[in-house]
Design an enzyme around this catalytic site. Structure first.
Site, PDB file in Angstrom:
ATOM      1  N   HIS A 251       0.689  -1.096  -0.186  1.00 42.10           N
ATOM      2  CA  HIS A 251      -0.050   0.019  -0.057  1.00 42.10           C
ATOM      3  C   HIS A 251       0.896   1.380  -0.038  1.00 42.10           C
ATOM      4  CE1 HIS A 251      -2.918  -2.992   0.796  1.00 42.10           C
ATOM      5  NE2 HIS A 251      -2.917  -2.804   2.172  1.00 42.10           N
ATOM      6  N   LYS A 341       0.084  -0.763  14.088  1.00 47.29           N
ATOM      7  CA  LYS A 341      -1.003  -1.094  14.477  1.00 47.29           C
ATOM      8  C   LYS A 341      -1.119  -0.812  16.121  1.00 47.29           C
ATOM      9  CE  LYS A 341      -1.899  -4.893  11.442  1.00 47.29           C
ATOM     10  NZ  LYS A 341      -3.056  -4.658  10.713  1.00 47.29           N
TER      11      LYS A 341
HETATM   12  C1  BG6 Z   1      -4.396  -4.966   4.681  1.00 51.46           C
HETATM   13  C2  BG6 Z   1      -3.454  -5.390   5.696  1.00 51.46           C
HETATM   14  O1  BG6 Z   1      -3.820  -5.059   3.510  1.00 51.46           O
HETATM   15  O2  BG6 Z   1      -4.876  -3.626   5.030  1.00 51.46           O
HETATM   16  C3  BG6 Z   1      -3.850  -5.458   7.124  1.00 51.46           C
HETATM   17  O3  BG6 Z   1      -3.179  -6.770   5.421  1.00 51.46           O
HETATM   18  C4  BG6 Z   1      -4.583  -3.943   7.437  1.00 51.46           C
HETATM   19  O4  BG6 Z   1      -3.034  -5.523   8.057  1.00 51.46           O
HETATM   20  C5  BG6 Z   1      -5.243  -3.636   6.303  1.00 51.46           C
HETATM   21  O5  BG6 Z   1      -5.375  -3.980   8.685  1.00 51.46           O
HETATM   22  C6  BG6 Z   1      -5.949  -1.966   6.164  1.00 51.46           C
HETATM   23  O6  BG6 Z   1      -6.710  -1.635   5.443  1.00 51.46           O
HETATM   24  P1  BG6 Z   1      -7.812  -0.135   5.542  1.00 51.46           P
HETATM   25  O7  BG6 Z   1      -8.529  -0.500   4.395  1.00 51.46           O
HETATM   26  O8  BG6 Z   1      -8.788  -0.850   6.625  1.00 51.46           O
HETATM   27  O9  BG6 Z   1      -6.882   0.757   5.788  1.00 51.46           O
END
Ligand code: BG6
Length: 466
Positions: A251, A341
């Protein structure tokens, strides 16, 4: 009244791992909303596979299908349509017979309708099941189009794509034996978030920023993704991942490329143009090295060891690192990526900090990816009064005020629609995946030989205090 938009071709969607967490939390609710919005042709067939015997009604009870509805109550008509489209089959992913039965099922469906359906395989399965399933899809001929040879067959794969550079390269090589690049949709759901898509539009269509988008005007860029939640129940997954592989490799590096890649405002932009600009940028990011490794910060929340029942675990749940881009536009501008986290807030945002002259305050342009989605710019103004005193204030675009929408399509709705359409713009290419792993590889090698200096932080902490 909403009408059905029949521009999506008729498809059979197979969800491998339909009773898994992701399917229940994201995929099935996304399909429900697409059906409700008339985006799914009524002939669509959805088949969910599960190792265990699961009945449709039992599964549906367990799904947070209508959480996005204002009343949280499902629309009965939509629900009926959904249940009509969906069936669940018991399926053993290591048994070739089950793939052949699936193929027969496809053929029967197409005989019945006398038409060819596209095939979309959504692999919502643990990382180590991905390659074996793809191999069997290939060996059983399910990678091909339908018996009349007209439809397309496509693969939707969830991250992570490998666990490091060599495993990612291996995976890509193995998959390519059965599926071509234009059949593969590697999901990075951050790219499908409404506000992430706006980065490109914003950069391209606001000439006021064009000349400022470089090292001469920008002092630093910060890309931050903080979460309140811990690892939830994903013990096995997270013990193999950590924040670097889970969030940064995918991401955050994708967001970095959207923010810093070259965009030519005078050119129309095809999917392939965007991908080549992103790839060029990612190959210009200087891989982590001795200096940047020395500067990085890694942490683990206090209760993590207990949660994963591993007192010796060194897996990081927080990381902050600095990257630099070796090109004319950016060399010298530090780019900070930070994620963690179990912190005090759930936010994803990108700050573009502009250089200032003679004052300590700066103009900052912020893309608020989530929550309170929008874009704002921090300005410096004079406070009213007889004394010259400066104050920071904001010009703010918020989705809620401008578009009067408290919610917009979930990223997974966009992922599914684009995969149905065969539009790869918002998916990661194999070359981008490799380029991203190359940036991080020196750190992974360093961690192989050197213990991580983990900062243990209390759950709920403000990340600035780590
Ligand atoms: C995922 C990760 O790709 O994205 C997770 O594996 C994370 O660990 C999640 O919690 C977060 O996604 P979003 O859309 O809630 O920000």
């Amino acid at each position: 009244m909403k009408t059905e938009l029949n521009y999506l071709e008729n498809s059979i969607l197979v969800i491998f791992g339909i009773s898994g967490d992701l399917s229940k939390r994201k995929i099935l609710p996304a399909i429900y909303h697409l059906i409700k919005d008339g985006m799914v042709p009524s002939k669509t067939i959805i088949i969910g596979t599960s190792r265990k015997d699961v009945s449709l009604d039992v599964l549906m009870k367990d799904v947070e299908l209508c959480v996005l509805e204002e009343s949280k109550v499902c629309d009965q008509e939509t629900l009926l349509k959904f249940k009509k489209m969906l069936s669940i089959i018991k399926f053993d992913p290591i048994d070739m017979n089950d793939y052949l039965l699936l193929k027969k099922r496809f053929n029967d469906i197409e005989e019945q309708y006398k038409e060819c359906f596209n095939r979309l395989y959504y692999l919502s399965v643990p990382p180590d099941s991905v390659e074996p399933i793809i191999k069997k899809l290939g060996l059983s001929g399910l990678n091909k189009s339908c018996q009349h040879n007209q439809g397309k067959s496509r693969l939707l794969i969830e991250k992570p794509f490998g666990n490091d550079l060599s495993s990612a390269s291996y995976l890509i090589k193995e998959i390519s034996k059965f599926f071509k690049e234009d059949q593969i949709f590697r999901i990075d759901h951050y790219l499908a978030k409404e506000t992430a898509q706006n980065i490109f539009a914003f950069r391209k269509h606001n000439p006021v920023f064009w000349k400022l988008w470089d090292k001469n005007s920008i002092s630093s860029i910060e890309i931050k993704a903080f979460e309140k939640i811990g690892i939830e129940n994903r013990v096995n997954f997270y013990e193999h991942m950590g924040a670097l592989k889970d969030l940064v490799q995918s991401h955050l590096l994708q967001l970095l490329s959207l923010i810093t890649m070259e965009i030519d405002p005078n050119k129309s932009t095809k999917s392939s143009d965007i991908h080549s600009a992103k790839l060029k940028l990612l190959t210009q990011v200087i891989p982590l090295n001795k200096r940047t490794i020395k500067e990085l910060k890694v942490g683990q929340y206090k209760g993590y060891k207990k949660e994963v029942s591993n007192p010796k675990t060194k897996v990081e749940t927080y990381i902050k690192l600095k990257l630099e881009i070796n090109n004319k536009r950016w060399l010298g501008t530090p780019i900070f990526l930070e994620t963690g986290k179990a912190l005090n807030k759930k936010t994803t945002e990108i700050n573009i900090n502009f250089k200032s002259k003679n004052i300590k305050q700066t103009n900052t342009l912020t893309f608020r990816i989530q929550p309170n989605e929008g874009i704002d710019i921090k300005l410096i103004v004079k406070e009213p009064g007889l004394i010259d005193k400066l104050k920071e204030t904001y010009m703010d675009f918020s989705y809620q005020t401008t578009f009067h929408q408290s919610t917009h399509p979930d990223a997974y709705e966009r992922v599914l629609v684009d995969a149905f359409k065969g539009d790869q713009t918002l998916f990661a290419t194999s070359s981008e995946v490799i380029a991203s792993w190359k940036i991080l590889e020196p750190l992974l090698k360093f961690w192989d030989k050197n213990p991580k200096k983990l900062i243990i932080y209390k759950e709920g902490l403000n990340p600035t205090n780590i």
